[in-house]
Write a protein that holds these residues in place. Sequence first.
Motif, mmCIF file in Angstrom:
data_model
loop_
_atom_site.group_PDB
_atom_site.id
_atom_site.type_symbol
_atom_site.label_atom_id
_atom_site.label_comp_id
_atom_site.label_asym_id
_atom_site.label_seq_id
_atom_site.Cartn_x
_atom_site.Cartn_y
_atom_site.Cartn_z
ATOM 1 N N ILE A 68 58.032 1.970 -0.199
ATOM 2 C CA ILE A 68 57.990 0.410 -0.584
ATOM 3 C C ILE A 68 57.207 0.441 -1.991
ATOM 4 O O ILE A 68 56.115 1.200 -2.178
ATOM 5 C CB ILE A 68 57.105 -0.250 0.231
ATOM 6 C CG1 ILE A 68 57.499 -0.244 1.709
ATOM 7 C CG2 ILE A 68 56.889 -1.884 -0.098
ATOM 8 C CD1 ILE A 68 58.763 -1.001 1.965
ATOM 9 N N GLU A 69 57.856 -0.363 -3.045
ATOM 10 C CA GLU A 69 57.135 -0.412 -4.310
ATOM 11 C C GLU A 69 57.058 -2.088 -4.545
ATOM 12 O O GLU A 69 58.203 -2.622 -4.471
ATOM 13 C CB GLU A 69 57.950 0.367 -5.238
ATOM 14 C CG GLU A 69 57.263 0.297 -6.583
ATOM 15 C CD GLU A 69 58.177 1.085 -7.821
ATOM 16 O OE1 GLU A 69 57.516 1.726 -8.452
ATOM 17 O OE2 GLU A 69 59.310 0.806 -7.610
ATOM 18 N N ARG A 70 55.933 -2.677 -4.681
ATOM 19 C CA ARG A 70 56.018 -4.001 -4.851
ATOM 20 C C ARG A 70 56.609 -4.681 -3.707
ATOM 21 O O ARG A 70 57.331 -5.879 -4.246
ATOM 22 C CB ARG A 70 56.388 -4.262 -6.105
ATOM 23 C CG ARG A 70 55.694 -3.718 -7.460
ATOM 24 C CD ARG A 70 56.062 -4.232 -8.804
ATOM 25 N NE ARG A 70 55.451 -3.532 -9.872
ATOM 26 C CZ ARG A 70 56.316 -2.551 -10.339
ATOM 27 N NH1 ARG A 70 57.474 -2.141 -10.052
ATOM 28 N NH2 ARG A 70 55.806 -1.665 -11.475
ATOM 29 N N ASP A 71 56.303 -4.224 -2.675
ATOM 30 C CA ASP A 71 56.946 -5.182 -1.280
ATOM 31 C C ASP A 71 58.297 -4.882 -1.512
ATOM 32 O O ASP A 71 58.990 -5.778 -0.499
ATOM 33 C CB ASP A 71 56.558 -6.671 -1.575
ATOM 34 C CG ASP A 71 55.005 -6.643 -1.268
ATOM 35 O OD1 ASP A 71 54.232 -5.839 -0.481
ATOM 36 O OD2 ASP A 71 54.334 -7.749 -1.998
ATOM 37 N N VAL A 72 59.114 -4.068 -1.973
ATOM 38 C CA VAL A 72 60.205 -4.083 -1.842
ATOM 39 C C VAL A 72 61.026 -2.581 -1.369
ATOM 40 O O VAL A 72 60.277 -1.697 -2.032
ATOM 41 C CB VAL A 72 60.920 -4.145 -3.321
ATOM 42 C CG1 VAL A 72 62.513 -4.124 -3.392
ATOM 43 C CG2 VAL A 72 60.721 -5.574 -3.871
ATOM 44 N N VAL A 73 61.574 -2.624 -0.688
ATOM 45 C CA VAL A 73 62.140 -1.087 -0.097
ATOM 46 C C VAL A 73 63.223 -0.570 -1.084
ATOM 47 O O VAL A 73 63.985 -0.981 -1.428
ATOM 48 C CB VAL A 73 62.969 -1.399 1.375
ATOM 49 C CG1 VAL A 73 63.363 0.073 1.552
ATOM 50 C CG2 VAL A 73 62.023 -1.788 2.434
#
Length: 167
Positions: A68-73
């Motif tokens: 996850i990066e900045r709430d994105v998979v």
Amino acid sequence: MSANQISLRPAKKTDAWVMSAIHIAAIKALPATLYTEKELFAWRNYRDQPDGSNILKSMKLETCWVAIERDVVIGFASFIVDELIGLYVHPKSQGKGIGRALVQHFCDEATEEGIDEVITTASLYAEGFYLRLGFTAIQRTPHYLRSGIVVPVTKMSKTLATTPKEI
């Protein structure tokens, strides 16, 4: 990549669609140099649009983790005990250490279980990546895609420094 930018967590059923999208995008980004266009299309299950149903089926059998990066998979790995089954990172996020972090997590999980060697079946594109992470090529072998098309892959292994599991 810093620890603040990426986190890993177990995949949830709600991640299946985006995991499918990452799988498709990662394969679409590959040049048709080591595999034909037909083989690459079959590898992504003849899909241009995501469909999480196959991933949901796999999640019942495999352990899946997402990055996850900045709430994105942005990537995921799936494994069963000592075998890394799949590793995909969205093309826009490749080269940032995400694949490395997912493989390290898989190796750490195996080590915690007392496993001293892990294996994976690498696409010809990914072989160099795994070699850089300490895997050794065992042999070139055929891989049967769901469609029945056979593509060459490399069976690889890595010896782990094990810590005995506490009793």
